[in-house]
Design a protein around this motif. Structure first.
Motif, short mmCIF file in Angstrom:
data_model
loop_
_atom_site.label_atom_id
_atom_site.label_comp_id
_atom_site.label_asym_id
_atom_site.label_seq_id
_atom_site.Cartn_x
_atom_site.Cartn_y
_atom_site.Cartn_z
N PHE A 34 21.83 33.69 35.82
CA PHE A 34 22.35 35.10 34.79
C PHE A 34 21.31 35.64 35.05
O PHE A 34 20.12 35.43 34.17
CB PHE A 34 22.96 34.20 34.37
N VAL A 35 21.12 36.32 35.82
CA VAL A 35 19.51 37.64 34.75
C VAL A 35 19.85 38.85 35.03
O VAL A 35 20.60 39.30 35.07
CB VAL A 35 18.69 37.91 36.07
N ARG A 36 19.46 39.69 34.28
CA ARG A 36 19.50 40.50 33.69
C ARG A 36 18.03 41.69 33.63
O ARG A 36 17.35 40.89 33.19
CB ARG A 36 20.03 41.34 32.00
N HIS A 48 8.70 41.49 36.08
CA HIS A 48 9.55 42.39 36.38
C HIS A 48 10.39 43.02 35.00
O HIS A 48 11.41 43.89 34.99
CB HIS A 48 10.58 42.12 37.14
N GLY A 49 9.79 42.81 34.07
CA GLY A 49 11.08 42.15 32.53
C GLY A 49 12.73 42.56 32.58
O GLY A 49 13.38 42.74 31.90
N GLY A 50 12.46 41.31 33.72
CA GLY A 50 13.79 41.22 33.34
C GLY A 50 14.11 39.92 32.30
O GLY A 50 13.36 39.38 31.84
N GLU A 51 15.29 39.42 31.94
CA GLU A 51 15.83 38.87 31.15
C GLU A 51 16.37 37.31 32.04
O GLU A 51 17.52 37.44 32.73
CB GLU A 51 16.65 38.95 30.23
N ILE A 91 8.10 33.15 35.31
CA ILE A 91 7.07 34.11 35.05
C ILE A 91 7.13 35.59 35.93
O ILE A 91 7.14 36.68 35.57
CB ILE A 91 5.84 33.43 35.75
N LYS A 92 8.27 35.38 37.01
CA LYS A 92 8.66 35.96 38.17
C LYS A 92 9.85 38.24 37.20
O LYS A 92 9.52 38.99 37.37
CB LYS A 92 9.40 36.17 39.44
#
Length: 126
Positions: free
Chosen positions: A62-64, A45-48, A40-41
């Motif tokens: 592991f985020v982008r 924020h448009g994160g992957e 959800i978070k």
């Protein structure tokens, strides 16, 4: 590669955080809800989230790009699971680790996170 108006970027972070005192409280329904909250978070924020791994005593992501997740997940988990409030007044420790992927490939980081439970704990491999 991600793009936005006027920019192209490829950022990746390996994020690790632990419950206070590294207590193994992230199992069962808590684990399932934590995974939902992280997604959800990231979406907000448009994160992957490329490779999430919630283990009983710590979290690897592991985020982008990097979403701010600790405060958000703590608030929701402690509101929904009373035993977390009584066991750990603050859910997460104050510190956390973030590193950029750098010269290590995204595939290497993802493989590392996905095989976390296959490695021996507390030391080097023999």
């Amino acid at each position: 590669m991600r793009t936005s108006p006027g920019a192209a970027y490829d950022l990746g972070s390996h994020v690790v955080w632990c419950p206070q005192y590294r207590r193994p409280v992230l199992g069962g329904r808590v684990k399932t809800r934590l995974e939902e909250l992280i997604r959800i978070k990231a979406d907000e924020h448009g994160g992957e989230i490329v490779a999430p791994e919630v283990l009983p005593d710590h979290v690897h992501l592991f985020v982008r790009p990097y979403p701010q997740s600790k405060g958000f997940t703590s608030h929701h988990l402690r509101a929904e699971f009373a035993h977390l409030r009584s066991q750990l007044p603050p859910l997460w420790s104050r510190s956390y680790f973030v590193t950029t992927v750098g010269t290590v490939s995204a595939e290497t980081v993802q493989r590392y996170i996905e095989t976390q439970d296959e490695r021996p704990k507390g030391g080097r491999r023999a």
